[in-house]
Design a protein around this motif. Structure first.
Motif, mmCIF file in Angstrom:
data_model
loop_
_atom_site.group_PDB
_atom_site.id
_atom_site.type_symbol
_atom_site.label_atom_id
_atom_site.label_comp_id
_atom_site.label_asym_id
_atom_site.label_seq_id
_atom_site.Cartn_x
_atom_site.Cartn_y
_atom_site.Cartn_z
ATOM 1 N N GLN A 151 0.833 -1.195 0.000
ATOM 2 C CA GLN A 151 0.000 0.000 0.000
ATOM 3 C C GLN A 151 0.874 1.254 0.000
ATOM 4 O OE1 GLN A 151 -2.525 -0.334 3.413
ATOM 5 N NE2 GLN A 151 -3.973 -1.752 2.444
ATOM 6 N N HIS A 201 2.134 2.038 -3.341
ATOM 7 C CA HIS A 201 1.093 2.648 -4.165
ATOM 8 C C HIS A 201 0.984 4.141 -3.864
ATOM 9 C CE1 HIS A 201 -0.996 -1.558 -4.366
ATOM 10 N NE2 HIS A 201 0.047 -1.469 -5.164
ATOM 11 N N ALA A 202 1.111 4.504 -2.591
ATOM 12 C CA ALA A 202 1.080 5.927 -2.233
ATOM 13 C C ALA A 202 2.258 6.663 -2.854
ATOM 14 C CB ALA A 202 1.088 6.081 -0.714
ATOM 15 N N HIS A 258 2.100 8.200 -6.282
ATOM 16 C CA HIS A 258 1.363 9.451 -6.487
ATOM 17 C C HIS A 258 2.171 10.672 -6.055
ATOM 18 C CE1 HIS A 258 -1.917 6.505 -6.649
ATOM 19 N NE2 HIS A 258 -2.629 7.428 -7.263
ATOM 20 N N TRP A 313 1.208 12.534 4.496
ATOM 21 C CA TRP A 313 0.970 11.098 4.286
ATOM 22 C C TRP A 313 0.612 10.493 5.641
ATOM 23 C CZ3 TRP A 313 5.362 7.352 2.259
ATOM 24 C CH2 TRP A 313 4.816 6.087 2.030
ATOM 25 N N GLU A 351 -7.186 15.405 -0.929
ATOM 26 C CA GLU A 351 -6.860 13.975 -0.903
ATOM 27 C C GLU A 351 -6.582 13.500 -2.326
ATOM 28 O OE1 GLU A 351 -9.388 9.991 -0.242
ATOM 29 O OE2 GLU A 351 -9.277 11.243 1.578
ATOM 30 N N TRP A 394 -5.036 10.238 -2.756
ATOM 31 C CA TRP A 394 -4.977 8.760 -2.760
ATOM 32 C C TRP A 394 -5.390 8.261 -1.392
ATOM 33 C CZ3 TRP A 394 -2.100 5.624 0.456
ATOM 34 C CH2 TRP A 394 -2.055 4.262 0.131
ATOM 35 N N ARG A 395 -6.080 7.147 -1.401
ATOM 36 C CA ARG A 395 -6.457 6.491 -0.150
ATOM 37 C C ARG A 395 -6.555 4.996 -0.399
ATOM 38 N NH1 ARG A 395 -8.710 7.366 4.804
ATOM 39 N NH2 ARG A 395 -8.796 9.614 4.425
ATOM 40 N N GLU A 396 -6.034 4.218 0.533
ATOM 41 C CA GLU A 396 -6.141 2.758 0.469
ATOM 42 C C GLU A 396 -6.054 2.220 1.885
ATOM 43 O OE1 GLU A 396 -3.850 -1.031 -1.619
ATOM 44 O OE2 GLU A 396 -3.743 0.940 -2.563
#
Length: 526
Positions: free
Chosen positions: A381, A384-385, A388, A488, A505, A507-509
């Protein structure tokens, strides 16, 4: 302890190779060690992402204006450079992340080889008791991500085996020549590895002299001279600051024994520590086994040192905790069966020992594999952040923690450094501990009002203030937004979402989220 037959391996007869030393068994051991590393892209060791960020600075500082703005790089001799110096050329050849993954996987493999080399050197074979040391390749210092230390201890075990082997064959001149070179290299990897080698070698030489006259003491000291060149280096080296905080806590020493193999599941880890300590006590009390002083004396000396050394001193932390797995391991390595006839029931117990040890080793390896796989989900995860975050940005990262220290090492503390690793970003989780580093965060000067956000542990936040740790609400409220581009959040605690007002915002996971701080709009009132 009885004195050994000093100048030769302690075996009176040539026995057939035991099943655990056959090729198929050895291949099986190494496969079990490699299993935890097959799935995670980055081994989930607590401090490793932070170290990997430093490796990126060391490799690319001259080529990256962003890194030059955020971090200073000052190469100098110090006893904490092992992985750094290896990964500079290896990273150029294979890429930094694959090279780091390979090096980290090699550390437990080298540790196991060190166990086996020491046992064969002293006993002429690998006794069943040695197998109980195998689970300690995944020990607490390694899981904490103490990369240089763990590498130096793995090399120390193999160097100590070489020291003993050359002494047994009476190749003193060759040993002296080799260790004049090897001891500074081991010090360069990590000073503790060199210090422990000196302690072990001294104890082993004392064991050789235990049945001789004390005038031989001068000869023993002469034999130890090849281990002293690092003293010359340290005499001319001067540090550049760092904390001199001292901390001694007897109760912590008992805790670190319980945390001998502290990974994830408290019951499993404590039961494992109880099992290992219990087996060592069983061997000490057993009339079927006897210890060899060449390994027993070093274990006793390290145990005595463990009892008196502070947990933190001279800018270093966890000085005592680092020793615990190697004290227990040397204890196991020292034992071999007595060369006497035993009854049928006693013989069956001896035959059962290797089965029990290998089964327990397999169980711990499978547990570590499952634990690493669970941590890899959060690490993925994070990657993935990072995708961005544009190149060279400034990231204020906040990792949520509970006020009370949990059982397992909090593997997310330095996860933000993945942005430094892949994006040449500034992140607020890098260490600033003076003389033990060649990389220093410089984006915030010590006189800067926002200096708190310039280094570790500003990334660690709580729901409420707890000791030196800030709450997430305070960290967001006092954040100098003009100095950062992103916020973050990693497993954030409960907080007031108004602290994010004005941010976008992107990105969010799961529990992770990434927010952009726009600099073309007025900042919200605080």
């Amino acid at each position: 302890m009885p004195a050994p037959a000093h100048d030769a391996p302690a075996h009176a007869f040539q026995a057939p190779r035991p099943w655990w030393m056959r090729r198929t068994a050895l291949i099986g051991f190494f496969i079990l060690i490699m299993l935890p590393f097959l799935y995670p892209a980055i081994p989930p060791l607590t401090d490793l992402p932070g170290h990997m960020g430093q490796y990126r600075v060391e490799a690319d500082h001259a080529l990256s204006p962003a890194l030059q703005q955020y971090y200073a790089l000052h190469w100098h001799l110090n006893g904490n450079l092992g992985a750094d110096l290896i990964l500079l050329p290896l990273g150029q050849l294979l890429g930094l992340e694959p090279a780091t993954r390979i090096l980290i996987m090699l550390v437990p493999i080298l540790t196991l080889l060190g166990f086996f080399n020491l046992a064969r050197t002293v006993h002429g074979t690998v006794p069943p008791a040695t197998l109980f040391a195998m689970p300690l390749v995944f020990n607490t210092p390694f899981l904490f991500g103490f990369v240089n230390y763990s590498l130096s201890m793995a090399l120390m075990l193999n160097a100590f085996a070489l020291w003993l082997r050359l002494g047994q064959s009476n190749h003193m001149a060759l040993r002296a020549g080799l260790f004049v070179i090897l001891s500074p290299l081991l010090w360069l990897c990590h000073v503790y590895g060199w210090l422990v080698l000196g302690l072990c070698a001294t104890c082993a030489e004392c064991a050789r002299l235990s049945d001789r006259r004390w005038p031989s003491l001068a000869r023993m000291l002469l034999r130890l001279l090849p281990l002293t060149p690092p003293f010359v280096i340290m005499a001319f080296w001067r540090g550049d600051g760092g904390s001199e905080h001292w901390n001694y806590n007897w109760s912590d020493k008992l805790v670190w024994i319980a945390k001998l193999v502290c990974d994830r599941w408290m019951f499993f880890d404590i039961a494992s520590a109880v099992f290992l300590v219990g087996m060592l006590i069983f061997l000490l009390r057993s009339r079927l086994m006897r210890p060899d002083p060449r390994l027993g004396y070093p274990a006793i000396a390290m145990l005595a040192l463990y009892c008196v050394v502070p947990s933190a001193f001279g800018g270093g932390s966890y000085a005592d905790m680092r020793m615990t797995p190697y004290i227990i391991a040397l204890g196991f390595l020292s034992f071999r069966p007595r060369p006497v006839a035993v009854s049928g029931s006693a013989a069956s117990r001896l035959r059962f020992l290797p089965v029990l040890a290998v089964g327990f080793f397999a169980l711990r390896c499978l547990g570590t594999t499952a634990s690493f796989a669970l941590s890899a989900t959060v690490y993925n995860q994070a990657l993935h952040a990072v995708a961005h975050i544009p190149q060279g940005q400034r990231v204020a990262a906040f990792v949520g923690r509970g006020c009370r220290t949990g059982w397992n090492p909090h593997r997310l503390d330095h996860l933000p450094s993945l942005a430094l690793l892949r994006r040449d970003a500034f992140v607020n989780d890098q260490w600033n501990i003076g003389r033990t580093q060649v990389v220093q965060p410089i984006y915030f000067a010590s006189t800067d009002p926002g200096f708190h956000y310039g280094q570790d542990p500003s990334q660690i936040v709580m729901a409420q203030p707890c000791g030196p740790a800030w709450s997430l609400d305070r960290s967001l409220a006092e954040l100098p937004r003009e100095r950062f581009d992103f916020v973050w959040l990693i497993t954030p605690p409960a907080f007031n979402p108004h602290g994010l007002d004005g941010m976008t915002e992107v990105w969010r996971e799961g529990a992770q989220a990434l927010y952009r701080i726009p600099h073309d709009t007025p900042l919200p009132a605080r």
